[in-house]
Design an enzyme around this catalytic site. Structure first.
Site, PDB file in Angstrom:
ATOM      1  N   LYS A  83      32.885  32.800  37.384  1.00 42.95           N
ATOM      2  CA  LYS A  83      34.124  32.534  38.126  1.00 42.95           C
ATOM      3  C   LYS A  83      34.151  31.074  38.555  1.00 42.95           C
ATOM      4  O   LYS A  83      33.183  30.565  39.133  1.00 42.95           O
ATOM      5  CB  LYS A  83      34.156  33.456  39.344  1.00 42.95           C
ATOM      6  CG  LYS A  83      35.526  33.773  39.882  1.00 42.95           C
ATOM      7  CD  LYS A  83      35.384  34.822  40.968  1.00 42.95           C
ATOM      8  CE  LYS A  83      36.720  35.279  41.491  1.00 42.95           C
ATOM      9  NZ  LYS A  83      36.579  36.092  42.698  1.00 42.95           N
TER      10      LYS A  83
HETATM   11  C1  E4P Z   1      39.366  37.960  43.814  1.00 40.87           C
HETATM   12  O1  E4P Z   1      38.663  37.678  42.890  1.00 40.87           O
HETATM   13  C2  E4P Z   1      39.099  37.564  45.206  1.00 40.87           C
HETATM   14  O2  E4P Z   1      37.738  37.806  45.446  1.00 40.87           O
HETATM   15  C3  E4P Z   1      39.876  38.368  46.214  1.00 40.87           C
HETATM   16  O3  E4P Z   1      40.838  39.185  45.609  1.00 40.87           O
HETATM   17  C4  E4P Z   1      40.372  37.581  47.380  1.00 40.87           C
HETATM   18  O4  E4P Z   1      41.058  38.449  48.240  1.00 40.87           O
HETATM   19  P1  E4P Z   1      41.443  38.043  49.730  1.00 40.87           P
HETATM   20  O5  E4P Z   1      42.581  37.077  49.681  1.00 40.87           O
HETATM   21  O6  E4P Z   1      41.834  39.339  50.372  1.00 40.87           O
HETATM   22  O7  E4P Z   1      40.207  37.437  50.348  1.00 40.87           O
END
Ligand code: E4P
Length: 217
Positions: A83
């Site tokens: 990522k």
């Molecule tokens: C996705 O890969 C992220 O980890 C996640 O969806 C972020 O979500 P949040 O905005 O609720 O922290």
């Protein structure tokens, strides 16, 4: 639509996996910090548990170092997906890692143009954060729709991974506009099964069945 679990909680991932609802897992540095676990250790355990891609995020901010971190993370397991943040450095690292055959998830996407760049750099997944856009009174769902149209216009194969999902309505809306994947916390995924009329109907069926005095087994 593929379902990813946005969590590093082994127990919760395992519970959903046993039901057949886990196509992959996403994590981020905040999720890892919340787990209190060693990063590589917890990613290794999740990778053993699920067959699909498990996103593990780099923390370097310079392209060369991101690539080094990505290669290191890939040593953990064959289903690690690297990522990378949607910055110019993240995009450069994405191009390099993608050319090596490494699956990549470009994260923190908040605009259609950012998604276009990620696709051009060969990202496996683009993660538009819909909840965080809604939080600042912008339209998260519109972003998913725009990216869908752009990717379809040009036949980009990058999968749209709707992220920052906060509610069951977000899941439905993303499915309606054709997101390829959604990632949500375990609680949201479990809530998808809930409906008061299901509970009411089942209670009535069981009550009537009891009156028959029959058993199936
Ligand atoms: C996705 O890969 C992220 O980890 C996640 O969806 C972020 O979500 P949040 O905005 O609720 O922290």
């Amino acid at each position: 639509m593929k379902f990813f679990v946005d969590s590093a909680d082994l127990e919760q991932i395992s519970e959903l996996n046993d039901i057949g609802l886990v196509d992959g897992v996403t994590t981020n540095p905040s999720i890892i910090a919340k787990s209190g676990r060693d990063f590589k250790e917890v990613i290794a355990e999740i990778c053993k548990l699920v067959e699909g891609p498990v996103s593990a995020e780099v923390t370097a901010t310079e392209a060369g170092k991101m690539v080094d971190e990505g290669r290191e993370l890939r040593k953990i397991a064959g289903n690690v997906c690297v990522k990378l943040p949607l910055t110019m450095d993240g995009l450069k690292a994405c191009s390099i890692l993608s050319r090596e055959g490494t699956p990549t998830n470009v994260t923190l996407c908040f605009s259609p143009n950012q998604a276009l760049l990620a696709a051009k750099c060969g990202a496996t997944f683009i993660s538009p954060f819909i909840g965080r856009l809604d939080d600042i009174t912008l339209d998260g769902l519109q972003l998913i729709e725009d990216i869908r149209l752009i990717y379809d216009n040009y036949g980009f194969e990058t999968e749209i991974l709707a992220a920052s999902i906060r509610s069951v309505n977000h899941v439905k809306e993303c499915a309606l506009v054709g997101a390829d994947v959604m990632t949500a916390p375990p609680g949201v995924i479990k809530n998808l099964a809930n409906h008061p009329l299901t509970d009411k109907g089942l209670a009535a069926f069981l009550k009537d069945w009891e009156k028959t005095g029959q058993t199936i087994l």
